[in-house]
Design a protein around this motif. Structure first.
Motif, PDB file in Angstrom:
ATOM      1  N   GLU A 178      31.966  26.049   6.832  1.00  0.00           N
ATOM      2  CA  GLU A 178      33.420  25.955   7.004  1.00  0.00           C
ATOM      3  C   GLU A 178      33.942  27.142   7.808  1.00  0.00           C
ATOM      4  N   TRP A 179      33.441  28.315   7.528  1.00  0.00           N
ATOM      5  CA  TRP A 179      33.869  29.499   8.290  1.00  0.00           C
ATOM      6  C   TRP A 179      33.416  29.409   9.741  1.00  0.00           C
ATOM      7  N   ALA A 180      32.231  28.864   9.979  1.00  0.00           N
ATOM      8  CA  ALA A 180      31.757  28.723  11.361  1.00  0.00           C
ATOM      9  C   ALA A 180      32.657  27.751  12.133  1.00  0.00           C
ATOM     10  N   LEU A 181      33.099  26.701  11.483  1.00  0.00           N
ATOM     11  CA  LEU A 181      34.024  25.763  12.129  1.00  0.00           C
ATOM     12  C   LEU A 181      35.353  26.458  12.452  1.00  0.00           C
ATOM     13  N   GLU A 182      35.809  27.275  11.541  1.00  0.00           N
ATOM     14  CA  GLU A 182      37.091  27.955  11.716  1.00  0.00           C
ATOM     15  C   GLU A 182      37.018  29.063  12.766  1.00  0.00           C
ATOM     16  N   LYS A 183      35.929  29.834  12.738  1.00  0.00           N
ATOM     17  CA  LYS A 183      35.833  31.035  13.562  1.00  0.00           C
ATOM     18  C   LYS A 183      35.068  30.814  14.857  1.00  0.00           C
ATOM     19  N   ASP A 184      34.467  29.658  15.025  1.00  0.00           N
ATOM     20  CA  ASP A 184      33.752  29.257  16.236  1.00  0.00           C
ATOM     21  C   ASP A 184      32.292  29.686  16.241  1.00  0.00           C
ATOM     22  N   SER A 185      31.984  30.913  15.828  1.00  0.00           N
ATOM     23  CA  SER A 185      30.597  31.369  15.924  1.00  0.00           C
ATOM     24  C   SER A 185      30.342  32.482  14.904  1.00  0.00           C
ATOM     25  N   LEU A 186      29.314  32.284  14.065  1.00  0.00           N
ATOM     26  CA  LEU A 186      28.944  33.280  13.064  1.00  0.00           C
ATOM     27  C   LEU A 186      27.488  33.678  13.232  1.00  0.00           C
ATOM     28  N   LEU A 187      27.201  34.939  13.019  1.00  0.00           N
ATOM     29  CA  LEU A 187      25.819  35.365  12.859  1.00  0.00           C
ATOM     30  C   LEU A 187      25.535  35.418  11.365  1.00  0.00           C
ATOM     31  N   VAL A 188      24.421  34.818  10.958  1.00  0.00           N
ATOM     32  CA  VAL A 188      24.067  34.727   9.539  1.00  0.00           C
ATOM     33  C   VAL A 188      22.731  35.422   9.303  1.00  0.00           C
ATOM     34  N   ILE A 189      22.693  36.333   8.345  1.00  0.00           N
ATOM     35  CA  ILE A 189      21.449  36.942   7.886  1.00  0.00           C
ATOM     36  C   ILE A 189      21.364  36.671   6.387  1.00  0.00           C
ATOM     37  N   SER A 190      20.261  36.087   5.973  1.00  0.00           N
ATOM     38  CA  SER A 190      20.151  35.644   4.593  1.00  0.00           C
ATOM     39  C   SER A 190      18.762  35.963   4.067  1.00  0.00           C
ATOM     40  N   GLY A 191      18.654  36.204   2.763  1.00  0.00           N
ATOM     41  CA  GLY A 191      17.329  36.472   2.230  1.00  0.00           C
ATOM     42  C   GLY A 191      17.314  36.773   0.751  1.00  0.00           C
ATOM     43  N   PRO A 192      16.111  36.910   0.208  1.00  0.00           N
ATOM     44  CA  PRO A 192      15.936  37.327  -1.188  1.00  0.00           C
ATOM     45  C   PRO A 192      15.884  38.843  -1.291  1.00  0.00           C
ATOM     46  N   VAL A 193      16.171  39.351  -2.461  1.00  0.00           N
ATOM     47  CA  VAL A 193      15.972  40.774  -2.722  1.00  0.00           C
ATOM     48  C   VAL A 193      14.586  40.918  -3.340  1.00  0.00           C
ATOM     49  N   LEU A 194      13.669  41.493  -2.579  1.00  0.00           N
ATOM     50  CA  LEU A 194      12.260  41.567  -2.996  1.00  0.00           C
ATOM     51  C   LEU A 194      11.953  42.890  -3.678  1.00  0.00           C
ATOM     52  N   GLU A 195      12.767  43.239  -4.644  1.00  0.00           N
ATOM     53  CA  GLU A 195      12.572  44.444  -5.451  1.00  0.00           C
ATOM     54  C   GLU A 195      12.622  44.057  -6.918  1.00  0.00           C
ATOM     55  N   GLU A 196      11.880  44.788  -7.724  1.00  0.00           N
ATOM     56  CA  GLU A 196      11.858  44.577  -9.177  1.00  0.00           C
ATOM     57  C   GLU A 196      11.490  43.136  -9.531  1.00  0.00           C
ATOM     58  N   GLN A 273      31.304  49.325   6.689  1.00  0.00           N
ATOM     59  CA  GLN A 273      31.943  49.914   5.518  1.00  0.00           C
ATOM     60  C   GLN A 273      33.210  49.164   5.108  1.00  0.00           C
ATOM     61  N   ASP A 274      33.678  48.286   5.972  1.00  0.00           N
ATOM     62  CA  ASP A 274      34.926  47.565   5.702  1.00  0.00           C
ATOM     63  C   ASP A 274      34.647  46.272   4.938  1.00  0.00           C
ATOM     64  N   LEU A 275      35.487  45.961   3.972  1.00  0.00           N
ATOM     65  CA  LEU A 275      35.426  44.683   3.254  1.00  0.00           C
ATOM     66  C   LEU A 275      36.842  44.158   3.108  1.00  0.00           C
ATOM     67  N   ASP A 276      37.175  43.173   3.915  1.00  0.00           N
ATOM     68  CA  ASP A 276      38.509  42.585   3.901  1.00  0.00           C
ATOM     69  C   ASP A 276      38.362  41.080   3.698  1.00  0.00           C
ATOM     70  N   THR A 277      38.467  40.649   2.455  1.00  0.00           N
ATOM     71  CA  THR A 277      38.264  39.230   2.151  1.00  0.00           C
ATOM     72  C   THR A 277      39.398  38.354   2.682  1.00  0.00           C
ATOM     73  N   THR A 278      40.537  38.954   3.048  1.00  0.00           N
ATOM     74  CA  THR A 278      41.630  38.151   3.604  1.00  0.00           C
ATOM     75  C   THR A 278      41.253  37.556   4.959  1.00  0.00           C
ATOM     76  N   LEU A 279      40.264  38.157   5.628  1.00  0.00           N
ATOM     77  CA  LEU A 279      39.800  37.629   6.910  1.00  0.00           C
ATOM     78  C   LEU A 279      38.831  36.464   6.729  1.00  0.00           C
ATOM     79  N   TRP A 280      38.476  36.182   5.460  1.00  0.00           N
ATOM     80  CA  TRP A 280      37.505  35.134   5.150  1.00  0.00           C
ATOM     81  C   TRP A 280      38.070  34.191   4.087  1.00  0.00           C
ATOM     82  N   ALA A 281      39.347  33.909   4.196  1.00  0.00           N
ATOM     83  CA  ALA A 281      40.004  33.066   3.191  1.00  0.00           C
ATOM     84  C   ALA A 281      39.397  31.664   3.171  1.00  0.00           C
ATOM     85  N   TYR A 282      39.405  31.053   2.007  1.00  0.00           N
ATOM     86  CA  TYR A 282      38.939  29.666   1.880  1.00  0.00           C
ATOM     87  C   TYR A 282      39.688  28.965   0.768  1.00  0.00           C
TER      88      TYR A 282
END
Length: 282
Positions: A178-196, A273-282
């Motif tokens: 949905e965000w990709a449709l809204e914003k036109d283009s997203l880079l996505v990095i995804s994965g597991p946390v391989l610790e503990e 360092q920035d986290l602004d969830t208002t830019l990612w409203a849903y």
């Protein structure tokens, strides 16, 4: 009348203090000092928020491990041999790809021939109680039959509880589209946390991660922004934003260095360092 010794000393001190005051308040120096303080401030907004990456490789995380880099049509991944799954996957998801995507889900789960030592297999997951959970979602690859098929390599799978894979993880994957449709283009990095990791499944001893993450970068100018998500590996009905963190916070948790090779590090540092969830409203 001759000046007394104490009076002369007081006059000298006054002159020295006056000179220091002039030097400190002199405008060119003051401007330079303010400029230095601004450039050194960790939360200072760069004059231009613009990402100039020569290729997607600029976004690849540095995990500190000797992972095997694999390139596919729809995504890239770094394969972690120790736990037989991707340490991360990375790809760009565009509005065009989503809108023209009509390829049916292939479900052709199979070992990855690109791993010379052998990837995880279907036997590893059989009767394990875990789903073969996609890291790069099949639904993001509907724009190409090849991309869809390659998303079913076992290198792109991670052992996920069904309540997680078909629950909050799926909700996040859907919202990313949905965000990709809204914003036109997203880079996505995804994965597991391989610790503990304290649980292994199958003959190849595939690790069961305690958490999973996603990092999203809005690539569409002029309003570039980053957001990250860190999800415990369990069922949840909570809002997606309850899992939202800054990229800096995710780096501290995982030990990964995201966007390590990006040339525009001043901009990257501020976005991380920035986290602004208002830019990612849903």
């Amino acid at each position: 009348m001759p000046m007394k010794k104490k009076q002369r000393f007081g006059l000298i001190v006054f002159i020295i203090l006056l000179i220091l005051f002039v030097l400190i308040t002199y405008e060119p120096w003051n401007k330079g000092r303010r400029g230095m303080e601004t450039s050194m401030a960790p939360d200072a907004v760069p004059p231009v928020i613009q990402l100039n990456w020569p290729s997607i490789r600029a976004a690849f995380p540095n995990t500190g491990n000797e992972d095997t880099l694999c390139n596919y049509l729809g995504f890239d991944l770094a394969y972690n041999e120790a736990y037989e799954q991707a340490a991360w996957v990375c790809y760009v998801l565009s509005r065009e790809e989503i809108e023209r995507g009509n390829v049916e889900r292939s479900d052709d789960f199979r070992p990855d021939p690109n791993i010379s030592t052998g990837s995880a297999s279907l036997d590893d997951y059989r009767k394990s109680g875990f789903d073969r959970g996609h890291i790069a979602p099949a639904a993001d690859m509907k724009w190409s039959e090849q991309a869809m098929s390659e998303s079913f390599y076992m290198t792109n799978m991670s052992p996920q509880l069904g309540s997680f894979n078909r629950g909050v993880w799926k909700r996040l994957e859907t919202q990313v589209r949905e965000w990709a449709l809204e914003k036109d283009s997203l880079l996505v990095i995804s994965g597991p946390v391989l610790e503990e990791i304290d649980s292994l499944i199958g003959p190849n001893e595939v690790g069961v991660p305690p958490c999973y993450f996603k990092v999203l970068a809005d690539l569409s100018p002029p309003d570039h922004s980053f957001i990250a998500f860190l999800l415990p590996h369990k069922a949840s009905q909570a809002s997606l934003f309850s899992f939202a963190v800054s990229v800096d916070s995710l780096e501290a948790f995982t030990g990964y260095d995201f966007f390590a090779s990006a040339p525009d590090q001043e901009v990257i540092r501020w976005l991380e360092q920035d986290l602004d969830t208002t830019l990612w409203a849903y």
